[in-house]
Design a protein around this motif. Structure first.
Motif, short mmCIF file in Angstrom:
data_model
loop_
_atom_site.label_atom_id
_atom_site.label_comp_id
_atom_site.label_asym_id
_atom_site.label_seq_id
_atom_site.Cartn_x
_atom_site.Cartn_y
_atom_site.Cartn_z
N GLY A 1 -38.44 -64.12 -8.62
CA GLY A 1 -38.89 -63.36 -9.79
C GLY A 1 -39.61 -62.05 -9.52
O GLY A 1 -40.29 -61.53 -10.39
N LEU A 2 -39.49 -61.49 -8.32
CA LEU A 2 -40.15 -60.21 -8.05
C LEU A 2 -39.46 -59.07 -8.81
O LEU A 2 -38.26 -59.13 -9.03
CB LEU A 2 -40.10 -59.89 -6.54
CG LEU A 2 -40.88 -60.83 -5.62
CD1 LEU A 2 -40.64 -60.45 -4.16
CD2 LEU A 2 -42.37 -60.79 -5.93
N PRO A 3 -40.24 -58.04 -9.19
CA PRO A 3 -39.61 -56.91 -9.89
C PRO A 3 -38.59 -56.21 -9.00
O PRO A 3 -38.76 -56.14 -7.79
CB PRO A 3 -40.78 -55.97 -10.21
CG PRO A 3 -41.96 -56.47 -9.48
CD PRO A 3 -41.69 -57.87 -9.04
N GLU A 4 -37.52 -55.72 -9.64
CA GLU A 4 -36.44 -55.06 -8.90
C GLU A 4 -36.14 -53.69 -9.48
O GLU A 4 -36.22 -53.48 -10.69
CB GLU A 4 -35.18 -55.93 -8.95
CG GLU A 4 -35.34 -57.23 -8.19
CD GLU A 4 -34.19 -58.21 -8.33
OE1 GLU A 4 -34.29 -59.29 -7.73
OE2 GLU A 4 -33.21 -57.90 -9.04
N PHE A 5 -35.76 -52.79 -8.59
CA PHE A 5 -35.33 -51.45 -9.00
C PHE A 5 -33.96 -51.19 -8.38
O PHE A 5 -33.82 -51.25 -7.16
CB PHE A 5 -36.34 -50.39 -8.52
CG PHE A 5 -37.68 -50.55 -9.17
CD1 PHE A 5 -37.92 -50.03 -10.43
CD2 PHE A 5 -38.70 -51.25 -8.53
CE1 PHE A 5 -39.16 -50.19 -11.05
CE2 PHE A 5 -39.94 -51.42 -9.14
CZ PHE A 5 -40.16 -50.89 -10.41
N ALA A 6 -32.98 -50.93 -9.23
CA ALA A 6 -31.63 -50.68 -8.74
C ALA A 6 -31.48 -49.19 -8.44
O ALA A 6 -31.88 -48.34 -9.24
CB ALA A 6 -30.61 -51.10 -9.78
N LEU A 7 -30.91 -48.88 -7.28
CA LEU A 7 -30.70 -47.49 -6.88
C LEU A 7 -29.23 -47.16 -7.04
O LEU A 7 -28.39 -47.73 -6.37
CB LEU A 7 -31.12 -47.29 -5.43
CG LEU A 7 -32.53 -47.80 -5.10
CD1 LEU A 7 -32.82 -47.68 -3.63
CD2 LEU A 7 -33.56 -47.04 -5.89
N ALA A 8 -28.96 -46.25 -7.96
CA ALA A 8 -27.57 -45.90 -8.26
C ALA A 8 -27.35 -44.42 -7.97
O ALA A 8 -28.27 -43.61 -8.05
CB ALA A 8 -27.27 -46.19 -9.73
N GLY A 9 -26.13 -44.09 -7.63
CA GLY A 9 -25.80 -42.70 -7.37
C GLY A 9 -24.45 -42.62 -6.71
O GLY A 9 -23.93 -43.62 -6.23
N ARG A 10 -23.89 -41.42 -6.70
CA ARG A 10 -22.56 -41.34 -6.11
C ARG A 10 -22.67 -41.45 -4.59
O ARG A 10 -23.73 -41.21 -4.02
CB ARG A 10 -21.85 -40.07 -6.54
CG ARG A 10 -22.50 -38.81 -6.15
CD ARG A 10 -21.80 -37.60 -6.72
NE ARG A 10 -22.55 -36.40 -6.39
CZ ARG A 10 -22.62 -35.88 -5.19
NH1 ARG A 10 -21.98 -36.44 -4.19
NH2 ARG A 10 -23.35 -34.80 -4.96
N SER A 11 -21.57 -41.80 -3.97
CA SER A 11 -21.54 -41.92 -2.51
C SER A 11 -22.00 -40.62 -1.89
O SER A 11 -21.67 -39.54 -2.36
CB SER A 11 -20.10 -42.19 -2.04
OG SER A 11 -19.70 -43.46 -2.49
#
Length: 198
Positions: free
Chosen positions: A22-32
């Motif tokens: 249950g730890l907080p998560e941050f998704a890292l998105a971006g183009r290659s």
């Protein structure tokens, strides 16, 4: 935030592989090739925990990085890479969509764009997708060190206008070379972690 420990805990492709706890998560998105790995490494003071690759499209799983035993960065496959088959892109798309729309631990999506260029159509689609699902989003405009300071505002305006950034969304100029924006990025991410406890 002073990072004292960071490790990759799992590379997942389906929900049952996501870490528990249950730890907080941050998704890292971006183009290659936009510099996601460099961003991760700068944020956690490591040279090469996240492997930067000269071959874009290398990340094909959701990579969970445990930081200070208190949160996860989740590196998602880069988008907009042409050499990947349509079928593969669809599989990744589904995997990313499932994660973003069902994961309760997800606090915000960190959308990484290149400050030197206007956001791509893929960046705009990702921003719209995240907004559609009401997920908080933080825009990191990286490679700021490659632009003269006097032009930062002009480039930031292009990012804002292209994404049609909504009021309240954070836009942070960042450089993994100089560390510009690192403190601000951590402060913003920590603010998303705190809202829950208060």
């Amino acid at each position: 935030m002073k990072v004292t420990s960071a490790e990759i805990v799992i590379s997942a492709v389906k929900p049952e592989q996501y870490p528990e706890g249950g730890l907080p998560e941050f998704a890292l998105a971006g183009r290659s090739n936009v510099g996601k790995s460099s961003f991760i490494n700068k944020m956690i003071n490591r040279k090469a925990l996240a492997r930067t690759s000269s071959k874009p499209g290398k990340t094909q799983t959701l990579n969970f990085y445990l930081i200070n035993e208190m949160l996860h960065f989740v590196d998602v496959p880069g988008y907009g890479y042409a050499k990947v088959s349509k079928r593969e892109r669809e599989i990744w798309g589904k995997m990313i969509e499932t994660y973003l729309t069902t994961r309760e631990e997800l606090k915000a999506v960190v959308l990484i764009v290149d400050l030197r260029h206007p956001p791509t159509n893929d960046d705009v689609m990702m921003y719209d997708f995240v907004k559609h699902y009401d997920i908080p989003v933080v825009i990191i405009a990286t490679k700021a060190d490659k632009i003269p300071k006097g032009k930062w505002d002009k480039h930031l305006k292009v990012v804002k206008d292209t994404l049609e950034l909504e009021p309240g969304d954070h836009l942070i100029k960042f450089s993994s070379e100089t560390g510009l924006g690192k403190e601000e990025a951590w402060a913003v991410l920590q603010s998303y972690m705190k809202t829950e406890d208060s």
